[in-house]
Design a protein around this motif. Sequence first.
Motif, short mmCIF file in Angstrom:
data_model
loop_
_atom_site.label_atom_id
_atom_site.label_comp_id
_atom_site.label_asym_id
_atom_site.label_seq_id
_atom_site.Cartn_x
_atom_site.Cartn_y
_atom_site.Cartn_z
N LEU A 26 61.60 84.21 55.37
CA LEU A 26 61.37 83.98 53.95
C LEU A 26 61.85 82.55 53.70
CD1 LEU A 26 60.62 85.06 51.14
CD2 LEU A 26 62.92 86.00 50.96
N GLY A 34 60.76 93.69 53.72
CA GLY A 34 62.15 93.91 54.11
C GLY A 34 62.59 95.36 54.04
N LEU A 40 64.41 87.14 57.14
CA LEU A 40 64.47 88.21 56.13
C LEU A 40 65.27 89.37 56.71
CD1 LEU A 40 63.30 89.22 53.35
CD2 LEU A 40 61.49 90.29 54.69
N ARG A 41 66.29 89.77 55.98
CA ARG A 41 67.18 90.82 56.50
C ARG A 41 67.06 92.15 55.76
NH1 ARG A 41 68.19 88.62 60.81
NH2 ARG A 41 69.44 86.73 60.97
N ASP A 58 64.41 91.73 49.03
CA ASP A 58 64.86 90.47 48.46
C ASP A 58 64.18 90.28 47.11
OD1 ASP A 58 65.96 87.55 49.90
OD2 ASP A 58 64.85 87.45 48.01
N GLN A 59 64.93 89.80 46.14
CA GLN A 59 64.38 89.60 44.79
C GLN A 59 63.22 88.61 44.76
OE1 GLN A 59 66.45 89.42 41.28
NE2 GLN A 59 67.01 91.53 41.69
N ARG A 60 63.10 87.81 45.80
CA ARG A 60 62.01 86.83 45.82
C ARG A 60 60.68 87.47 46.20
NH1 ARG A 60 64.99 82.59 49.60
NH2 ARG A 60 66.02 84.54 50.18
#
Length: 256
Positions: A69, A58, A74-75, A78-80
């Motif tokens: 995701l 990302g 997905l922009r 991301d914490q993931r």
Amino acid sequence: MTDRPVLSASRITHIYPTPRGEIQALREVSLTLRRGEFVCLVGPSGCGKTTLLRILSGLLPPTRGEIWLGDQPLRGPDQRIGIVFQKDSLLPWRTAIENVRLPLELGGWPGPEATQRAQALLEQVGLQGFEHAYPRELSGGMQQRVALARALAADPEILLLDEPFATLDAITRERLNEVLVELWERQRKTVLMVTHDVHEAAWLADRVLVMSPRPGTIVAEIQIPFPRPRGADRWSHPAFLQTVWAIRQALGNGGG
Ligand SMILES: Nc1ncnc2c1ncn2[C@@H]1O[C@H](COP(=O)(O)OP(=O)(O)O)[C@@H](O)[C@H]1O
Ligand SMILES: [Mg+2]
């Protein structure tokens, strides 16, 4: 392991504009990572591996194509998704534990709990006793252990690793690969690791994706059928060497 896709890329093309014209780094790359699997990505230098990892994390919007995701596009970062780069990614003015704490601080964790978790992660990567050392006081291998602990801090579902141990000597690298596999077996993250070492890929992965030279695209997918744990005796198995050979062939074919 289930077949649910955790991260997928659909027809990713990337073009860098430069003063001397456009450089096409990636061409129509599609891939799917399923929950809990360990995938290695190999390809010749300059074929777009780092570009692809930055897009999947990302950090870099692709020129064309989509990243998913789970079931959402997905922009941005991301914490993931946790990331480890090749080197030099630690903040030099923060100690080891402060580097690991950073994602937790950004995530709004209360101080004492963030410290406790960072401490536990440093122990998991074998760095107890070095919590208060600054990056410059640590060896390259130790710095990459800190980077790994930091990537795990926010408990991501996915780990993206861009040649994380490539600059280290062979013995340190092998030891860190073992640490990585131990962590993966314990936590069952979904891992995508870039490496240019075909032995490493065959040893670590469930599946190896092979890229062509730039503009990179995926030219082969090779399943690694060996049971785990995979010990040092792998070198004596003809089937292991055949797999290494198959990856090398696919790289050669991509090279034309
Ligand atoms: N920021 C950038 N601007 C222009 N070209 C770039 C940039 N980053 C990478 N490239 C070019 O894109 C191609 C792929 O680079 P990269 O993704 O770093 O490949 P790899 O990681 O496989 O070695 C290379 O030709 C590289 O020179
Ligand atoms: Mg690279």
